[in-house]
Motif scaffolding. Sequence first.
Motif, mmCIF file in Angstrom:
data_model
loop_
_atom_site.group_PDB
_atom_site.id
_atom_site.type_symbol
_atom_site.label_atom_id
_atom_site.label_comp_id
_atom_site.label_asym_id
_atom_site.label_seq_id
_atom_site.Cartn_x
_atom_site.Cartn_y
_atom_site.Cartn_z
ATOM 1 N N ASP A 184 18.631 51.710 46.605
ATOM 2 C CA ASP A 184 17.969 52.586 45.640
ATOM 3 C C ASP A 184 17.163 51.709 44.692
ATOM 4 O O ASP A 184 17.663 50.673 44.219
ATOM 5 N N ARG A 185 15.924 52.101 44.411
ATOM 6 C CA ARG A 185 15.043 51.239 43.619
ATOM 7 C C ARG A 185 15.512 51.096 42.172
ATOM 8 O O ARG A 185 15.089 50.181 41.472
ATOM 9 N N ARG A 186 16.362 51.992 41.710
ATOM 10 C CA ARG A 186 16.892 51.826 40.348
ATOM 11 C C ARG A 186 18.376 51.473 40.368
ATOM 12 O O ARG A 186 18.823 50.628 39.607
ATOM 13 N N LEU A 187 19.129 52.106 41.267
ATOM 14 C CA LEU A 187 20.584 51.930 41.260
ATOM 15 C C LEU A 187 21.034 50.721 42.069
ATOM 16 O O LEU A 187 22.194 50.330 41.984
ATOM 17 N N GLY A 188 20.123 50.148 42.871
ATOM 18 C CA GLY A 188 20.490 48.991 43.690
ATOM 19 C C GLY A 188 21.145 49.424 45.000
ATOM 20 O O GLY A 188 20.986 50.568 45.424
ATOM 21 N N PRO A 189 21.905 48.517 45.642
ATOM 22 C CA PRO A 189 22.487 48.836 46.948
ATOM 23 C C PRO A 189 23.528 49.961 46.836
ATOM 24 O O PRO A 189 24.360 49.926 45.918
ATOM 25 N N GLN A 190 23.444 50.908 47.721
ATOM 26 C CA GLN A 190 24.343 52.066 47.706
ATOM 27 C C GLN A 190 24.950 52.243 49.084
ATOM 28 O O GLN A 190 24.342 51.848 50.085
ATOM 29 N N GLN A 191 26.101 52.885 49.144
ATOM 30 C CA GLN A 191 26.670 53.205 50.447
ATOM 31 C C GLN A 191 27.588 54.408 50.368
ATOM 32 O O GLN A 191 28.111 54.721 49.296
ATOM 33 N N GLN A 192 27.725 55.079 51.499
ATOM 34 C CA GLN A 192 28.658 56.207 51.572
ATOM 35 C C GLN A 192 29.145 56.349 53.006
ATOM 36 O O GLN A 192 28.344 56.228 53.946
ATOM 37 N N GLU A 193 30.454 56.599 53.161
ATOM 38 C CA GLU A 193 30.982 56.955 54.480
ATOM 39 C C GLU A 193 30.840 58.457 54.606
ATOM 40 O O GLU A 193 31.645 59.207 54.051
ATOM 41 N N VAL A 194 29.819 58.888 55.321
ATOM 42 C CA VAL A 194 29.516 60.323 55.345
ATOM 43 C C VAL A 194 30.641 61.095 56.031
ATOM 44 O O VAL A 194 31.047 62.166 55.574
ATOM 45 N N ALA A 195 31.173 60.537 57.135
ATOM 46 C CA ALA A 195 32.203 61.271 57.887
ATOM 47 C C ALA A 195 33.412 61.575 56.999
ATOM 48 O O ALA A 195 33.927 62.688 57.018
ATOM 49 N N SER A 196 33.843 60.602 56.200
ATOM 50 C CA SER A 196 35.038 60.871 55.391
ATOM 51 C C SER A 196 34.694 61.504 54.043
ATOM 52 O O SER A 196 35.510 62.205 53.463
ATOM 53 N N ALA A 197 33.480 61.292 53.564
ATOM 54 C CA ALA A 197 33.131 61.863 52.249
ATOM 55 C C ALA A 197 32.732 63.338 52.344
ATOM 56 O O ALA A 197 33.135 64.145 51.512
ATOM 57 N N VAL A 198 31.934 63.693 53.357
ATOM 58 C CA VAL A 198 31.507 65.098 53.464
ATOM 59 C C VAL A 198 31.794 65.714 54.838
ATOM 60 O O VAL A 198 31.911 66.915 54.969
ATOM 61 N N GLY A 199 31.891 64.871 55.847
ATOM 62 C CA GLY A 199 32.141 65.398 57.193
ATOM 63 C C GLY A 199 30.880 66.030 57.768
ATOM 64 O O GLY A 199 29.768 65.810 57.277
ATOM 65 N N ASP A 200 31.083 66.811 58.825
ATOM 66 C CA ASP A 200 29.949 67.455 59.509
ATOM 67 C C ASP A 200 29.363 68.516 58.571
ATOM 68 O O ASP A 200 30.004 69.527 58.290
ATOM 69 N N PHE A 201 28.166 68.282 58.082
ATOM 70 C CA PHE A 201 27.634 69.158 57.028
ATOM 71 C C PHE A 201 26.758 70.279 57.611
ATOM 72 O O PHE A 201 26.306 70.213 58.753
ATOM 73 N N VAL A 202 26.544 71.295 56.793
ATOM 74 C CA VAL A 202 25.871 72.518 57.248
ATOM 75 C C VAL A 202 24.354 72.323 57.298
ATOM 76 O O VAL A 202 23.758 71.739 56.389
ATOM 77 N N LEU A 203 23.751 72.816 58.378
ATOM 78 C CA LEU A 203 22.293 72.793 58.538
ATOM 79 C C LEU A 203 21.712 74.193 58.344
ATOM 80 O O LEU A 203 20.637 74.360 57.792
ATOM 81 N N ARG A 204 22.440 75.181 58.876
ATOM 82 C CA ARG A 204 22.048 76.571 58.656
ATOM 83 C C ARG A 204 23.305 77.316 58.240
ATOM 84 O O ARG A 204 24.334 77.212 58.908
ATOM 85 N N ARG A 205 23.202 78.054 57.165
ATOM 86 C CA ARG A 205 24.384 78.651 56.557
ATOM 87 C C ARG A 205 24.798 79.929 57.271
ATOM 88 O O ARG A 205 24.014 80.519 58.011
ATOM 89 N N ALA A 206 26.023 80.375 56.992
ATOM 90 C CA ALA A 206 26.544 81.596 57.615
ATOM 91 C C ALA A 206 25.679 82.810 57.242
ATOM 92 O O ALA A 206 25.588 83.765 58.009
ATOM 93 N N ASP A 207 25.024 82.776 56.082
ATOM 94 C CA ASP A 207 24.157 83.898 55.696
ATOM 95 C C ASP A 207 22.759 83.757 56.288
ATOM 96 O O ASP A 207 21.851 84.516 55.955
ATOM 97 N N GLY A 208 22.577 82.788 57.187
ATOM 98 C CA GLY A 208 21.292 82.636 57.880
ATOM 99 C C GLY A 208 20.295 81.769 57.124
ATOM 100 O O GLY A 208 19.230 81.462 57.640
ATOM 101 N N LEU A 209 20.642 81.380 55.900
ATOM 102 C CA LEU A 209 19.687 80.572 55.117
ATOM 103 C C LEU A 209 19.738 79.108 55.548
ATOM 104 O O LEU A 209 20.794 78.609 55.945
#
Length: 326
Positions: A184-209
């Motif tokens: 990040d140009r202001r925060l510096g080096p960043q990291q996240q384990e997506v699988a354990s932090a959020v898991g498989d995330f939603v692309l299209r919601r149950a309400d169709g949005l």
Amino acid sequence: MSGHGAAWGGRYVGRFAPSPTGPLHAGSLVAALASWLDARAHRGRWLVRIEDVDTPRCVPGADELILQQLATCGLAPDEPPLWQSTRGALYQRALDQLVAQGDAYPCACSRKDIEDAQAALGHARERHAALPYPGTCRHGLQGRTARSWRFNVTDFQKKQPLAQEGQALAAINSIANQPIHWQDRRLGPQQQEVASAVGDFVLRRADGLWAYQLAVVVDDADQGVTDVVRGEDLADNTPRQILLQRALGAASPRYLHTPLVCGDNGEKLSKQNGARALDLADPLQALADAARVLGLPPPSGMHNPCISDALTLWVAAWGRNYNGAP
Ligand code: GLU
């Protein structure tokens, strides 16, 4: 121009992407001003995109009000603004691509199903903390009816080149949990384990949005955005967006997350916690307040400054404060 900037051939496209859930407040003006200044400091183009996919949260007329507020502050986009609500076909095409690649799957889980599965795994929800999706539908719906679509984080990470060099299964499985790194140009080096932090995330919601993650990645890629400058509250969305960019074969932009403005109660200003609309009786004062949050000097040293003088002063100061500017 920084080394990275040169990798873009000197072409710079920035954007401000407000959700029209209310008028701009002091916090959103910081993000708008920062993205405008960064584009100007790079002699690039600056776009405005109205992120109105979450229709139940949109307030009628807020889009026009935001555009008017920006214009009053001298922040005019270089192209006509774009509304995400007109771009469903593009999001559908991206989802189709992800499904065809095996990177997205239908999910039948309700919120309650997810909470029950998390509880069964012994995960207790901490206050305000979202738990990762436990992956219930990753390998099939088991006769249940699809409600939403999710990105298959775990299996996608296992497919990455690092995972394929003849490694043992245990190693490949651990790669699914490898953190996504970004600078990040202001925060510096960043990291996240997506699988354990959020898991498989939603692309299209149950309400169709369409989900924010998919819409933002498709639009940033389609509009050729090279630099995302936005509020720090969105920083932890970045690794999900980087994964989606990789899956869709899109280049990742550079990221700069700006400081947040806190209200009297110490909480970040947001429309949800009732932030007041900007008082634009004195737009120069509103801009000067936003500039101060960004560490930029007050225009008070200037003789009788007008908005465009102050913006010129800040473009020069911005280039000195933040790396990557000329
Ligand atoms: N629409 C998002 C918001 O207003 C910002 C999205 C972005 O800049 O990526 O919070």
